[in-house]
Scaffold this motif. Structure first.
Motif, short mmCIF file in Angstrom:
data_model
loop_
_atom_site.label_atom_id
_atom_site.label_comp_id
_atom_site.label_asym_id
_atom_site.label_seq_id
_atom_site.Cartn_x
_atom_site.Cartn_y
_atom_site.Cartn_z
N ARG A 2 -12.48 12.53 9.03
CA ARG A 2 -13.72 12.51 9.82
C ARG A 2 -13.63 11.48 10.95
N SER A 3 -13.05 10.32 10.65
CA SER A 3 -12.95 9.29 11.69
C SER A 3 -11.96 9.70 12.78
N MET A 4 -10.88 10.35 12.40
CA MET A 4 -9.90 10.80 13.39
C MET A 4 -10.51 11.81 14.36
N ILE A 5 -11.34 12.68 13.81
CA ILE A 5 -12.05 13.64 14.67
C ILE A 5 -13.01 12.90 15.60
N GLU A 6 -13.73 11.93 15.05
CA GLU A 6 -14.75 11.20 15.82
C GLU A 6 -14.15 10.41 16.98
N VAL A 7 -12.99 9.78 16.74
CA VAL A 7 -12.40 8.94 17.80
C VAL A 7 -11.43 9.72 18.69
N GLY A 8 -11.31 11.02 18.46
CA GLY A 8 -10.51 11.86 19.33
C GLY A 8 -9.03 11.85 19.08
N LEU A 9 -8.63 11.51 17.86
CA LEU A 9 -7.20 11.49 17.53
C LEU A 9 -6.64 12.87 17.22
N VAL A 10 -7.53 13.83 16.97
CA VAL A 10 -7.09 15.19 16.66
C VAL A 10 -7.91 16.18 17.45
N ASP A 11 -7.34 17.35 17.66
CA ASP A 11 -8.01 18.44 18.36
C ASP A 11 -8.32 19.54 17.35
N VAL A 12 -9.56 19.58 16.88
CA VAL A 12 -9.94 20.60 15.89
C VAL A 12 -10.74 21.72 16.54
N PRO A 62 0.82 -1.22 0.00
CA PRO A 62 0.00 0.00 0.00
C PRO A 62 0.85 1.27 0.00
N THR A 63 0.32 2.31 -0.64
CA THR A 63 0.85 3.65 -0.48
C THR A 63 0.27 4.20 0.82
N ALA A 64 0.16 5.51 0.99
CA ALA A 64 -0.37 6.08 2.24
C ALA A 64 -1.81 5.62 2.44
N VAL A 65 -2.07 4.98 3.58
CA VAL A 65 -3.37 4.35 3.82
C VAL A 65 -4.28 5.30 4.61
N MET A 66 -5.39 5.65 3.99
CA MET A 66 -6.38 6.52 4.60
C MET A 66 -7.62 5.70 4.95
N GLY A 67 -8.78 6.34 5.00
CA GLY A 67 -10.00 5.63 5.35
C GLY A 67 -10.28 5.67 6.84
N PRO A 68 -11.36 5.02 7.28
CA PRO A 68 -11.84 5.19 8.65
C PRO A 68 -11.00 4.49 9.71
N ALA A 69 -10.51 5.28 10.66
CA ALA A 69 -9.87 4.74 11.85
C ALA A 69 -10.96 4.21 12.79
N LEU A 70 -10.73 3.06 13.38
CA LEU A 70 -11.70 2.45 14.28
C LEU A 70 -11.39 2.74 15.74
#
Length: 342
Positions: free
Chosen positions: A332-342, A186-194
């Motif tokens: 969107r998933s990173m925001i939802e699971v709290g991986l980033v502070d927006v 794979p190249t850079a893997v995106m998509g939904p973080a669980l």
């Protein structure tokens, strides 16, 4: 086929969890290898977030890439094995050896156990880092015919993936005993973080979303993790995939400033901190003098990292999502699971 058991290693990992979801959806029994059984309930929770409620169709076995124990039990009775466990750049490793040994030795432990257990085919999760690192662009998109240059300016992670994949192919050629191998790169893997156990590729979005002042002049190809999992399934079951490498990549390479623009366009207020400005090479080199993490980016400045996913499409009927959709889903998933502070 639905009664077959698959071993999928690296159960806490981003790609492995989506591999598990894809295998369960296809009707397989899944045995998954994990470094500590204490995390099995957590993995089940992540899988549930991805829509999988496997019940007794999922079992766990404890293994370690650096230890022999558990691998015979893990592979016993399995028709296929998907080996996704490896050291990643999110790990804290003091030396190059700490990257390379788990990757190479882990591959060989899995392959030896799989051969002894009569596994039909192993699908190895490799990386673009084993294809396009340590070298200049070939003047065309990278393909599965390319290998990273171990004598070039190559990061420890990329070196480990290259050596580990080469060791796997050498094992199959010399000691495989008829067992088949296919690799996914794979190249850079995106998509939904669980959950918080996520791909290091997603971390390139974290700085953007949290307001880093501009984007370095670096590009990458992208792919959705759900499509990476789909490609693993196809490589596992399609007779034509035996003995083949497959680049998992969708669309053209994007500059990071273009990635920032995609997020700006699609996320609305949640993208308010994102800068779409491109940082000058001079400014980045100056920052690299005091920040080792930035220094590691310098070999990538301005490099054409275009890669082709045509082989997987042609041979296996693979049809990945557009990169912009994968990038949006990741953010969107990173925001939802709290991986980033927006």
């Amino acid at each position: 086929m639905a009664d077959d058991t698959i071993l999928i290693t690296g159960a806490t990992g981003f790609i492995a969890q989506h591999n598990i979801i894809a295998a369960l959806a296809a009707g397989f029994q899944v045995r998954t290898a994990i470094r500590s059984l204490d995390r099995s309930d957590q993995v089940r929770a992540y899988l549930a977030k991805g829509g999988a409620e496997p019940g007794d169709r999922l079992s766990f076995v404890e293994t370690d890439l650096l230890k022999d124990e558990g691998w015979a039990e893990a592979t016993q009775g399995c028709t296929y094995a998907i080996h996704s466990a490896s050291s990643t750049p999110s790990g804290d490793y003091a030396s190059e050896e700490e990257w390379i040994r788990p990757a190479v030795d882990g591959n060989l432990r899995l392959l030896r156990a799989a051969r002894a257990a009569g596994v039909k085919r192993v699908v190895l999760t490799s990386a673009f880092g084993a294809i396009g690192a340590g070298k200049a662009s070939p003047g065309r998109p990278f393909t599965e015919e390319d290998w990273s240059d171990l004598n070039g300016n190559i990061a420890p992670y990329q070196k480990s993936k290259t050596l580990a994949e080469r060791a796997a192919w050498d094992f199959i050629a010399q000691q495989g005993g008829g067992m088949e191998l296919a690799t996914i790169n794979p190249t850079a893997v995106m998509g939904p973080a669980l959950g918080p156990d996520t791909s290091h590729s997603l971390m390139m979005l974290k700085g953007m979303l949290e307001g880093q002042p501009g984007q370095p002049r670096i590009q990458s190809c992208f792919v959705d993790v759900r499509d990476v999992a789909d490609l693993h399934m196809r490589a596992m079951t399609n007779p034509a995939a035996a003995g083949e490498r497959f680049l998992a990549t969708s669309g053209e390479a994007l500059w990071l400033a273009d990635v920032a623009k995609i997020l700006k366009e699609r996320l609305g207020k949640q993208a308010r901190k994102i800068s779409t400005m491109q940082v000058s090479d001079i400014a980045l080199k100056a920052k690299a003098l005091v920040d080792p993490r930035v220094k590691g980016l310098l070999p990538l400045l301005g490099v054409d990292l275009s890669a082709s996913g045509e082989k997987a499409k042609r041979m296996l009927g693979w049809n990945p999502r557009p990169p912009a959709d994968a990038i949006e889903a990741a953010a969107r998933s990173m925001i939802e699971v709290g991986l980033v502070d927006v």
